[in-house]
Write an enzyme that holds these catalytic residues in place. Structure first.
Site, short mmCIF file in Angstrom:
data_model
loop_
_atom_site.label_atom_id
_atom_site.label_comp_id
_atom_site.label_asym_id
_atom_site.label_seq_id
_atom_site.Cartn_x
_atom_site.Cartn_y
_atom_site.Cartn_z
N PRO A 96 -35.85 -49.34 18.27
CG PRO A 96 -37.16 -49.71 16.53
CD PRO A 96 -37.11 -50.04 17.96
CG LEU A 101 -40.62 -46.07 17.91
CD1 LEU A 101 -40.46 -47.46 18.04
CD2 LEU A 101 -42.32 -45.76 18.17
CB SER A 103 -34.32 -44.81 19.97
OG SER A 103 -33.42 -44.30 19.22
CB SER A 104 -31.96 -39.37 20.25
OG SER A 104 -33.00 -38.56 20.02
CB ALA A 105 -35.40 -38.40 24.32
CG ASP A 147 -39.14 -37.18 21.60
OD1 ASP A 147 -40.08 -36.90 21.08
OD2 ASP A 147 -38.07 -37.65 20.57
O1 PMV Z 1 -39.70 -38.36 15.33
P1 PMV Z 1 -39.26 -37.78 16.42
O2 PMV Z 1 -39.64 -38.86 17.61
O3 PMV Z 1 -37.81 -37.23 16.82
O4 PMV Z 1 -40.43 -36.87 17.03
C1 PMV Z 1 -40.17 -35.35 16.52
C2 PMV Z 1 -41.40 -34.55 16.69
C3 PMV Z 1 -41.57 -33.33 16.20
O5 PMV Z 1 -42.53 -32.62 16.68
C4 PMV Z 1 -41.70 -33.24 14.76
C5 PMV Z 1 -40.17 -32.55 16.40
C6 PMV Z 1 -40.21 -31.96 18.04
O6 PMV Z 1 -38.86 -31.29 18.25
O7 PMV Z 1 -41.30 -32.24 18.81
#
Ligand code: PMV
Length: 315
Positions: A96, A101, A103-105, A147
């Site tokens: 999702p 989680l 998903s974009s990366a 990520d």
């Molecule tokens: O929610 P996500 O999977 O996009 O994770 C972001 C993690 C942060 O530490 C809040 C931002 C980052 O760039 O590491």
């Protein structure tokens, strides 16, 4: 139609250090193999096309929401010295989106892998990381790279944005339960708010960021020595700190406390917060199943459980 290239990727969860990692503190992330993304590249005659859950059609007319993916495809084709035409990129995802989680990366990693596969080009980790950062910088504000690093590697990672990544040897015989609140995580908003808080209130925020740093270092050691109770306690404390950053919300707090009352050793939000997912740690599969059922009864729209031991040996 001929399938010409294929690329896979799985997601990630952040065990420790979200947000703090943006300010140069270390973080620990684990691959999330329970759901995967598959991208296929098909050759055809005509303009570059894309098919995903948001849009199906010519890449040139793709909506703003997938502008990162659009730039990534154009940049990758350019890197491969191929014209921006005659390919259709088809993305199928079980992960999702906007739930923390990764998903974009993961979409980006699978696209780059599929394009390199289509043109029979070898892909190094370094090139993969650089190309994926093209899309990440558009999707996120000031992405730490955590990520992209964890997803490219598919292994547990100790990550520091200045010093880079390091492997973790994990000796923990436990289970992670991941639960989706069903609410979209808001990475940009959460990262912006934390940065404003830090600017306005450094005397409160800096000690909290330092405490996350200490807990992350401690967790790295306890993951290696197998002290599962200490890992759980650190997760609980980090969740409390993230609440003080104001990036948790009612749905996340409710699921975190449900997990704890049903036998989890620790529970916290994971990722940027303000929606998205939470994680819980349990000693065994039976407790993980009880926790997952309780989380669903409490409103989680989806749960996944996975063994930390199996995750390490996952290909
Ligand atoms: O929610 P996500 O999977 O996009 O994770 C972001 C993690 C942060 O530490 C809040 C931002 C980052 O760039 O590491």
């Amino acid at each position: 139609m001929r399938r010409s290239g294929i690329g896979y990727a799985t997601g990630k969860i952040i065990l420790m250090g979200e947000h703090a990692v943006v300010y140069g503190k270390p973080a620990i992330a684990l691959p999330f193999h329970a759901a995967k993304i598959e991208t296929t590249v098909v050759f055809h005659r005509g303009a570059t096309q894309i098919e995903c859950s948001y849009y199906k059609g010519d890449l040139a007319n793709a909506p703003e929401v997938i502008s990162g993916v659009k730039s990534l495809i154009i940049t990758t084709l350019k890197y491969l010295k191929k014209p921006n035409k005659n390919v259709r990129v088809v993305i199928q995802s079980q992960l999702p989106a906007q739930r923390g989680l990764g998903s974009s990366a993961a979409v980006s990693v699978s696209i780059v892998r599929a394009l390199f596969d289509a043109f029979h080009m070898p892909l190094s980790d370094d090139v993969l990381g650089k190309l994926v950062s093209v899309a990440e910088e558009i999707h996120h504000l000031n992405p730490s790279g955590l990520d992209a690093t964890t997803i490219s590697k598919g292994k547990p990672v100790y990550f520091d944005r200045e010093k880079g990544k390091d492997d973790i040897s994990l000796n923990l015989d436990g289970y992670i339960v991941v639960a989706d609140t069903g609410e979209l995580g808001q990475t940009r908003l959460a990262v912006t708010e934390v940065s404003q808080r830090l600017e306005e209130n450094p005397e409160v925020m800096e000690p909290l960021l330092n405490r996350i740093h200490e807990l992350t270092e401690q967790t790295r050691e306890t993951l290696e020595s197998g002290e599962i109770i200490t890992v759980g306690l650190a997760m609980n404390e980090v969740h409390q700190i993230l609440q003080q950053f104001n990036i948790s919300n009612d749905a996340l707090d409710r699921l975190v406390s449900t997990a704890r009352t049903h036998g989890a050793l620790g529970a916290k939000l994971t990722g940027s917060g303000k929606g998205g997912c939470m994680i819980a740690l349990t000693r065994d599969y039976e407790t993980a199943s009880v926790v997952a059922a309780a989380l669903e009864a409490e409103g989680a729209i989806q749960t996944w459980l996975y063994s930390l031991k199996e995750m390490i040996h996952h290909d």
